[in-house]
Design a protein around this motif. Structure first.
Motif, PDB file in Angstrom:
ATOM      1  N   GLU A 106       0.151   6.513   3.542  1.00 40.82           N
ATOM      2  CA  GLU A 106       0.617   6.339   4.924  1.00 40.82           C
ATOM      3  C   GLU A 106      -0.531   6.509   5.910  1.00 40.82           C
ATOM      4  O   GLU A 106      -0.675   5.727   6.856  1.00 40.82           O
ATOM      5  N   ALA A 107      -1.372   7.519   5.678  1.00 42.74           N
ATOM      6  CA  ALA A 107      -2.471   7.793   6.597  1.00 42.74           C
ATOM      7  C   ALA A 107      -3.556   6.716   6.561  1.00 42.74           C
ATOM      8  O   ALA A 107      -4.262   6.519   7.552  1.00 42.74           O
ATOM      9  N   SER A 108      -3.674   6.013   5.450  1.00 46.24           N
ATOM     10  CA  SER A 108      -4.763   5.038   5.296  1.00 46.24           C
ATOM     11  C   SER A 108      -4.296   3.586   5.298  1.00 46.24           C
ATOM     12  O   SER A 108      -5.087   2.686   5.014  1.00 46.24           O
TER      13      SER A 108
ATOM     14  N   TRP B 163       0.815  -1.225   0.000  1.00 45.62           N
ATOM     15  CA  TRP B 163       0.000   0.000   0.000  1.00 45.62           C
ATOM     16  C   TRP B 163       0.841   1.264   0.000  1.00 45.62           C
ATOM     17  O   TRP B 163       0.570   2.202  -0.743  1.00 45.62           O
ATOM     18  N   THR B 164       1.863   1.321   0.830  1.00 44.78           N
ATOM     19  CA  THR B 164       2.690   2.534   0.939  1.00 44.78           C
ATOM     20  C   THR B 164       3.908   2.494   0.021  1.00 44.78           C
ATOM     21  O   THR B 164       4.673   3.460  -0.033  1.00 44.78           O
ATOM     22  N   LYS B 165       4.095   1.395  -0.680  1.00 42.25           N
ATOM     23  CA  LYS B 165       5.226   1.252  -1.602  1.00 42.25           C
ATOM     24  C   LYS B 165       4.832   1.802  -2.976  1.00 42.25           C
ATOM     25  O   LYS B 165       3.653   1.946  -3.280  1.00 42.25           O
ATOM     26  N   PRO B 166       5.806   2.090  -3.825  1.00 39.08           N
ATOM     27  CA  PRO B 166       5.481   2.631  -5.160  1.00 39.08           C
ATOM     28  C   PRO B 166       4.487   1.769  -5.951  1.00 39.08           C
ATOM     29  O   PRO B 166       3.586   2.311  -6.598  1.00 39.08           O
ATOM     30  N   THR B 167       4.614   0.452  -5.868  1.00 39.53           N
ATOM     31  CA  THR B 167       3.706  -0.429  -6.609  1.00 39.53           C
ATOM     32  C   THR B 167       2.263  -0.255  -6.143  1.00 39.53           C
ATOM     33  O   THR B 167       1.350  -0.141  -6.955  1.00 39.53           O
ATOM     34  N   GLY B 168       2.054  -0.254  -4.847  1.00 37.81           N
ATOM     35  CA  GLY B 168       0.713  -0.085  -4.292  1.00 37.81           C
ATOM     36  C   GLY B 168       0.153   1.300  -4.553  1.00 37.81           C
ATOM     37  O   GLY B 168      -1.012   1.450  -4.926  1.00 37.81           O
TER      38      GLY B 168
ATOM     39  N   LEU C 296      -2.335   6.737  -5.348  1.00 35.15           N
ATOM     40  CA  LEU C 296      -2.293   7.358  -4.026  1.00 35.15           C
ATOM     41  C   LEU C 296      -1.079   8.250  -3.873  1.00 35.15           C
ATOM     42  O   LEU C 296       0.004   7.917  -4.354  1.00 35.15           O
ATOM     43  N   SER C 297      -1.259   9.321  -3.141  1.00 35.84           N
ATOM     44  CA  SER C 297      -0.107  10.121  -2.743  1.00 35.84           C
ATOM     45  C   SER C 297       0.588   9.398  -1.598  1.00 35.84           C
ATOM     46  O   SER C 297      -0.048   8.624  -0.863  1.00 35.84           O
ATOM     47  N   PRO C 298       1.883   9.631  -1.407  1.00 34.15           N
ATOM     48  CA  PRO C 298       2.572   8.997  -0.272  1.00 34.15           C
ATOM     49  C   PRO C 298       1.913   9.336   1.062  1.00 34.15           C
ATOM     50  O   PRO C 298       1.802   8.471   1.939  1.00 34.15           O
TER      51      PRO C 298
END
Length: 117
Positions: A42-44, A25-30, A36-38
């Motif tokens: 991170e928040a979600s 989710w927080t990685k470039p692939t996700g 998604l913005s970084p």
């Protein structure tokens, strides 16, 4: 045979979604997959992990259905309908493409299950 192949492919799709939501989710692939913005990723990430777990349950149910012979047909129908409904809800509340990623394959697999092909 066709129905079982479609069920397997949909189960694998949901396992892939699980990995995207729980591990990437927080990685470039996700972030790329879900646009998604970084900061938002991170928040979600906890919410995404929860969604991923549910996708894993859908995959597990479909895989279980494949191990149960004719009795598995009812399980397959149940989990495919769950995916169909989730796809419709996602298309209404999040993004229309979810309909094509989840609901359309579920409808095709359901048709194959009911046709017993």
């Amino acid at each position: 045979m066709i129905a079982n192949t479609l069920i397997l492919l949909i189960a694998l799709l949901h396992l892939y979604i699980l990995v995207l939501q729980m591990a990437l989710w927080t990685k470039p692939t996700g972030r790329k997959a879900f646009k998604l913005s970084p900061e938002f990723a991170e928040a979600s990430k906890v919410l995404a992990a929860n969604q991923g777990l549910y996708n894993g349950f859908l995959a597990a149910g479909l895989l279980f259905s494949l191990t149960q012979g004719e009795a598995g047909r009812a399980f397959a129908i149940f989990f495919l309908v769950c995916i169909l409904v989730a796809g419709i809800f996602g298309a209404i509340t999040a993004h229309r493409k979810i309909m094509f990623i989840q609901s359309v394959p579920a409808v095709i697999a359901l048709a194959a299950v009911f046709a017993r092909i």
